[in-house]
Design an enzyme around this catalytic site. Structure first.
Site, PDB file in Angstrom:
ATOM      1  N   GLY A 114      57.867  72.162 -12.602  1.00 14.95           N
ATOM      2  CA  GLY A 114      58.045  73.070 -11.465  1.00 14.95           C
ATOM      3  C   GLY A 114      59.404  72.886 -10.812  1.00 14.95           C
ATOM      4  O   GLY A 114      60.354  72.432 -11.461  1.00 14.95           O
ATOM      5  N   ASP A 115      59.469  73.192  -9.516  1.00 14.15           N
ATOM      6  CA  ASP A 115      60.744  73.141  -8.792  1.00 14.15           C
ATOM      7  C   ASP A 115      61.493  71.820  -8.950  1.00 14.15           C
ATOM      8  O   ASP A 115      62.701  71.812  -9.195  1.00 14.15           O
ATOM      9  CB  ASP A 115      60.485  73.348  -7.292  1.00 14.15           C
ATOM     10  CG  ASP A 115      60.394  74.822  -6.965  1.00 14.15           C
ATOM     11  OD1 ASP A 115      60.711  75.639  -7.848  1.00 14.15           O
ATOM     12  OD2 ASP A 115      59.994  75.143  -5.835  1.00 14.15           O
ATOM     13  N   GLY A 116      60.768  70.702  -8.806  1.00 14.05           N
ATOM     14  CA  GLY A 116      61.400  69.381  -8.894  1.00 14.05           C
ATOM     15  C   GLY A 116      62.046  69.180 -10.261  1.00 14.05           C
ATOM     16  O   GLY A 116      63.213  68.763 -10.368  1.00 14.05           O
ATOM     17  N   ASP A 139      50.533  76.593  -8.564  1.00 11.95           N
ATOM     18  CA  ASP A 139      50.717  77.271  -7.271  1.00 11.95           C
ATOM     19  C   ASP A 139      51.354  78.657  -7.408  1.00 11.95           C
ATOM     20  O   ASP A 139      51.370  79.417  -6.450  1.00 11.95           O
ATOM     21  CB  ASP A 139      51.611  76.423  -6.355  1.00 11.95           C
ATOM     22  CG  ASP A 139      51.088  75.012  -6.174  1.00 11.95           C
ATOM     23  OD1 ASP A 139      49.868  74.827  -6.247  1.00 11.95           O
ATOM     24  OD2 ASP A 139      51.922  74.098  -5.977  1.00 11.95           O
ATOM     25  N   MET A 181      44.580  74.567  -3.150  1.00 10.74           N
ATOM     26  CA  MET A 181      45.960  74.075  -3.251  1.00 10.74           C
ATOM     27  C   MET A 181      46.972  75.216  -3.134  1.00 10.74           C
ATOM     28  O   MET A 181      46.596  76.379  -2.986  1.00 10.74           O
ATOM     29  CB  MET A 181      46.147  73.339  -4.572  1.00 10.74           C
ATOM     30  CG  MET A 181      45.563  71.939  -4.569  1.00 10.74           C
ATOM     31  SD  MET A 181      45.967  71.102  -6.112  1.00 10.74           S
ATOM     32  CE  MET A 181      45.582  69.413  -5.693  1.00 10.74           C
ATOM     33  N   ARG A 277      30.490  74.096   7.421  1.00  6.97           N
ATOM     34  CA  ARG A 277      30.771  72.991   6.493  1.00  6.97           C
ATOM     35  C   ARG A 277      32.109  73.261   5.820  1.00  6.97           C
ATOM     36  O   ARG A 277      32.441  74.417   5.535  1.00  6.97           O
ATOM     37  CB  ARG A 277      29.690  72.885   5.410  1.00  6.97           C
ATOM     38  CG  ARG A 277      28.321  72.524   5.931  1.00  6.97           C
ATOM     39  CD  ARG A 277      28.262  71.044   6.307  1.00  6.97           C
ATOM     40  NE  ARG A 277      26.903  70.637   6.700  1.00  6.97           N
ATOM     41  CZ  ARG A 277      26.423  70.698   7.935  1.00  6.97           C
ATOM     42  NH1 ARG A 277      27.166  71.174   8.921  1.00  6.97           N
ATOM     43  NH2 ARG A 277      25.199  70.290   8.197  1.00  6.97           N
ATOM     44  N   ARG A 286      43.467  71.413 -10.909  1.00 12.15           N
ATOM     45  CA  ARG A 286      44.500  71.041 -11.872  1.00 12.15           C
ATOM     46  C   ARG A 286      43.905  70.623 -13.216  1.00 12.15           C
ATOM     47  O   ARG A 286      44.637  70.474 -14.204  1.00 12.15           O
ATOM     48  CB  ARG A 286      45.327  69.887 -11.300  1.00 12.15           C
ATOM     49  CG  ARG A 286      46.139  70.258 -10.080  1.00 12.15           C
ATOM     50  CD  ARG A 286      47.589  69.923 -10.284  1.00 12.15           C
ATOM     51  NE  ARG A 286      47.797  68.537 -10.553  1.00 12.15           N
ATOM     52  CZ  ARG A 286      48.378  67.673  -9.715  1.00 12.15           C
ATOM     53  NH1 ARG A 286      48.790  68.086  -8.533  1.00 12.15           N
ATOM     54  NH2 ARG A 286      48.571  66.432 -10.056  1.00 12.15           N
TER      55      ARG A 286
HETATM   56  O1  F6P Z   1      52.162  71.712  -7.007  1.00  8.43           O
HETATM   57  C1  F6P Z   1      50.921  71.493  -7.533  1.00  8.43           C
HETATM   58  C2  F6P Z   1      50.046  70.751  -6.593  1.00  8.43           C
HETATM   59  O2  F6P Z   1      48.794  70.651  -7.200  1.00  8.43           O
HETATM   60  C3  F6P Z   1      49.962  71.341  -5.169  1.00  8.43           C
HETATM   61  O3  F6P Z   1      49.165  72.486  -5.109  1.00  8.43           O
HETATM   62  C4  F6P Z   1      49.462  70.155  -4.386  1.00  8.43           C
HETATM   63  O4  F6P Z   1      49.848  70.213  -3.046  1.00  8.43           O
HETATM   64  C5  F6P Z   1      50.161  69.006  -5.066  1.00  8.43           C
HETATM   65  O5  F6P Z   1      50.500  69.436  -6.371  1.00  8.43           O
HETATM   66  C6  F6P Z   1      49.344  67.742  -5.136  1.00  8.43           C
HETATM   67  O6  F6P Z   1      50.071  66.803  -5.838  1.00  8.43           O
HETATM   68  P1  F6P Z   1      49.649  65.306  -6.169  1.00  8.43           P
HETATM   69  O7  F6P Z   1      48.251  65.093  -5.729  1.00  8.43           O
HETATM   70  O8  F6P Z   1      49.810  65.176  -7.634  1.00  8.43           O
HETATM   71  O9  F6P Z   1      50.608  64.470  -5.415  1.00  8.43           O
END
Ligand code: F6P
Length: 359
Positions: A114-116, A139, A181, A277, A286
């Site tokens: 992804g972005d990183g 996402d 997420m 709740r 994921r």
């Molecule tokens: O970017 C994917 C993602 O699953 C986000 O939706 C979520 O905020 C994040 O990664 C959680 O990342 P991790 O639990 O791996 O740190």
């Protein structure tokens, strides 16, 4: 030709299908393929480099996760190293990476992330490493591509959860709050919320107010629908903040309030008097086997990445710009931020069928 593949950042269903397609199409061309374990760490001597052959990718298209593992930490430009006093310091190890890649005879890297990972790919490219990227995120927040693999699977997982919450919500006349997420983007909440027929969808891109959320719930109650489903994106915040305070305990319970779902549930119960709740769907989004759509897209991306290497499209990312696959400069992708457009027809559709965005 010898290429290497890396997977970085949070995993997404479909990663293995990309790896498989890239390996098979590279082998068809007679190229050698190496897998860099855990993002780029494998090239920094802390983990292995593994050969990827047609045998190693047999049967993995439908498997979740990544056979070469991944990590959220470990940019070669800011690599965490533990100091003698036990603290951690980020160190630039990119020169070491470039040298190790050269010593291994790696001529190009396919970086799936992804972005990183795209930022790392761009920085490596600027250091002369030949990189082609494949966008990955559940996402759906990577610019330049209509969608990425993993998103459809995550939406389906969230939609199934919403389906299940409906029956229990209705039986008990309760409000159920589901947090999904998405980081700063509301795509998963929006798509799963519409497909799963939620009553309220709260996303970071549309400013919402707790009173409006409660109005919708009470209007449903008054019309005889005594349960409601609220889907909230993890990055979303109410205008003016929450009524509840982090660390407050839930009525009648010792458990302390944590994330957005719990706080929102608490506020709804306090303001409407309705039993509420909350749940956080979390990493279920994921995991698991990619949907058919994601397997196909991932396979197309994997093969397209190898084609991009053959075409010397260094510093490019493969992307879906329906109906075609294209390549675009990573630099361009990084300049844009992709978020839900509040005017998008999916948002308008939701409004037309009575879903509230709390605005
Ligand atoms: O970017 C994917 C993602 O699953 C986000 O939706 C979520 O905020 C994040 O990664 C959680 O990342 P991790 O639990 O791996 O740190």
């Amino acid at each position: 030709m010898r290429i290497a593949i890396s997977t970085g950042g949070g995993d997404a269903p479909g990663l293995n299908a990309v790896i498989r397609a890239a390996v098979l199409s590279a082998r068809t061309r007679g190229w050698d393929v190496l897998g860099i374990k855990r993002g780029f760490s494998g090239l920094l001597g802390e983990d292995e480099i593994v050969p990827l052959t047609t045998d190693s990718v047999r049967g993995i298209a439908g498997q979740g996760g990544t056979i070469i593992k991944t990590t959220n930490r470990g940019s070669p430009f800011a690599y965490p190293i533990q100091q003698p006093d036990g603290t951690w310091k980020n160190v630039d190890r990119s020169d070491e990476l470039v040298e190790n890649a050269r010593n291994l005879g790696i001529e190009a890297i396919i970086s799936i992330g992804g972005d990183g990972s795209l930022k790392i790919a761009q920085q490596l490219q600027e250091k002369g490493v030949r990189v082609v990227s494949v966008p990955k995120t559940i996402d759906n927040d990577v610019a330049g591509t209509i969608t990425t693999f993993g998103f459809d699977t995550a939406v389906n997982t969230a939609m199934e959860a919403i389906d299940k919450l409906h029956t229990t919500a209705e039986s008990h006349d309760r409000v159920m709050v589901l947090e999904v997420m998405g980081r700063e983007a509301g795509f998963i909440a929006l798509h799963a919320g519409v497909a799963g027929t939620a009553d309220v969808i709260l996303i970071p891109e549309i400013e919402w107010e707790i009173d409006k959320v409660c109005e919708k719930i009470m209007a449903r109650d008054a019309s005889g629908k005594r349960f409601s489903i609220v889907v909230v994106a993890e990055g979303s915040k109410p205008k003016g903040g929450h009524e509840s305070i982090i660390g407050e305990s839930l009525p009648g319970q010792d458990r302390r309030l944590g994330g957005i779902a719990e706080r929102l549930g608490y506020d709804i119960q306090r303001l409407t008097g309705k039993e509420t709740r909350s749940m956080v769907l979390g990493h279920l989004q994921r995991g698991g086997s990619p949907t058919g759509y994601d397997r196909l897209l991932a396979t197309r991306f994997g093969a397209a990445a190898v084609q991009a290497v053959a075409d010397k499209k260094w510093g490019h990312m493969v992307a879906l710009q329906s109906p075609h696959l294209v390549t675009i400069p990573i630099e361009e992708v990084l300049r844009e931020t992709k978020r839900v457009d509040p005017k998008h027809d999916v948002v308008q559709t939701a409004r037309m069928i009575g879903i509230s965005f709390g605005d």
